[in-house]
Design an enzyme around this catalytic site. Structure first.
Site, PDB file in Angstrom:
ATOM      1  N   SER A 215     -11.568  -1.561   2.162  1.00 41.02           N
ATOM      2  CA  SER A 215     -10.890  -1.976   3.392  1.00 41.02           C
ATOM      3  C   SER A 215     -10.345  -0.735   4.089  1.00 41.02           C
ATOM      4  CB  SER A 215      -9.755  -2.944   3.080  1.00 41.02           C
ATOM      5  OG  SER A 215     -10.255  -4.134   2.514  1.00 41.02           O
TER       6      SER A 215
ATOM      7  N   GLU B  30      -5.932   2.832   5.784  1.00 41.11           N
ATOM      8  CA  GLU B  30      -5.617   3.042   4.368  1.00 41.11           C
ATOM      9  C   GLU B  30      -6.218   4.351   3.899  1.00 41.11           C
ATOM     10  OE1 GLU B  30      -6.605   0.053   1.568  1.00 41.11           O
ATOM     11  OE2 GLU B  30      -5.640  -1.571   2.663  1.00 41.11           O
TER      12      GLU B  30
ATOM     13  N   ARG C  19       0.816  -1.221   0.000  1.00 38.60           N
ATOM     14  CA  ARG C  19       0.000   0.000   0.000  1.00 38.60           C
ATOM     15  C   ARG C  19       0.851   1.273   0.000  1.00 38.60           C
ATOM     16  NH1 ARG C  19      -2.399  -3.617  -1.395  1.00 38.60           N
ATOM     17  NH2 ARG C  19      -4.377  -4.470  -0.632  1.00 38.60           N
TER      18      ARG C  19
END
Length: 304
Positions: free
Chosen positions: A227, A297, A177
């Site tokens: 998510s 995130e 990420r």
């Protein structure tokens, strides 16, 4: 800087669309949050460079977004400019085993184009809700694959609009990420995916299987940012949250999804504060029980 000053700054740049006092609920997948002073949508790379140069030289704060699927604007709003990489950057071209895609194209559209060209490798991305630029920026992934596995080149403009350049996949320093552009803050305008020829029927079936899996296990019908937390080393965020008994927990109009605990969803009337408060409650509870720090995130714009 007042909205009027930003608009005066942009008057000399042609082909730029602006929305003042912009309600960011309309431009983010969470459907929650406050307003930005102005949203700017350049209609091409030339205009984007001019916008970035003007904003940079004036000292006006700005953020670049794509489809808004991984951001949340605080209820206090964002006192600056939001630069949206949108439809004008949504080109998709297939050339041999490569797919050349604009940063504003959706990952779903890129995956469909790959299928139409008989190219395998992007099936995993068919359900990623964001844009190509956003997906490359954060090295998005699903079902065991990530952008780093398929990206061969990224087209970029420096954050001050002065320089255009290209980076290879190696130069992007992809990790979980993360990409080097999160540190440089330069702007992605396009990417080239290196794929391989495959059987169209098998590609289509794999995309169908992923869609079926996603629809059965994720709250795709509710506003969210996908998510919410990064996967902590050695753990799965959703399982940690579920093991804390937090599945279905609500704060105001925001809830931990009853279908997948790794998702925070908007039940219809959530504020950004509801979502942030729930995020913090989840993080503190998981840390108290398991001594694991969950990192979001989702990028919160305008402060927490």
């Amino acid at each position: 800087m007042p909205d009027s000053a930003i608009l005066r700054l942009l008057e000399k740049i042609p082909a730029v669309s602006t929305v003042c006092d912009c309600d960011m609920r309309l431009y983010t997948s969470f459907k929650a949050g406050g307003k930005a002073s102005v949203l700017i949508a350049p209609n091409g790379i030339g205009e984007l460079r001019q916008v970035l140069a003007a904003l940079s030289q004036s000292g006006i704060g700005y953020m670049v977004i794509g489809n808004g699927t991984n951001i949340l604007v605080s209820d206090n709003g964002y006192r600056g400019a939001i630069v949206k990489i949108g439809e004008a950057f949504s080109w998709i071209e297939a050339a041999d085993c490569r797919l050349v895609v604009g940063a504003g194209a959706s990952m779903a559209a890129a995956a469909k184009a790959a299928l139409a060209a008989g190219l395998a490798g992007l099936e995993f991305a068919s359900g990623i809700p964001g844009s190509v630029g956003g997906a490359v920026f954060m090295n998005a992934g699903a079902y065991g694959s990530e952008m780093k596995d398929v990206v061969s080149r990224v087209d970029i403009i420096s954050k001050d609009g002065q320089q255009g350049y290209k980076l290879s996949s190696e130069d992007m320093s992809f990790s979980y990420r993360h990409s080097s552009l999160q540190d440089a803050e330069d702007v992605i305008t396009g990417a080239t995916f290196e794929l391989e020829y495959g059987d169209t029927g098998k590609i289509k079936e794999k995309m169908r299987e992923f869609a079926e899996l996603r629809n059965s296990k994720q709250p795709v019908s509710m506003p969210s940012a996908g998510s919410f937390f990064k996967r902590p080393s050695g753990h799965f965020a959703g399982k940690l949250i579920e093991d804390c008994g937090l599945k279905g927990l609500s704060v105001g109009g925001a809830s931990v999804s009853a279908l997948h605990a790794g998702f925070i969803v908007n039940n219809g009337n959530a504020t950004a504060t509801d979502i942030i408060d729930l995020m913090n409650l989840v993080r503190h509870t998981v840390y108290d029980k398991f001594a694991v720090k969950l990192e979001p995130e989702v990028r919160v714009i305008g402060g927490m």
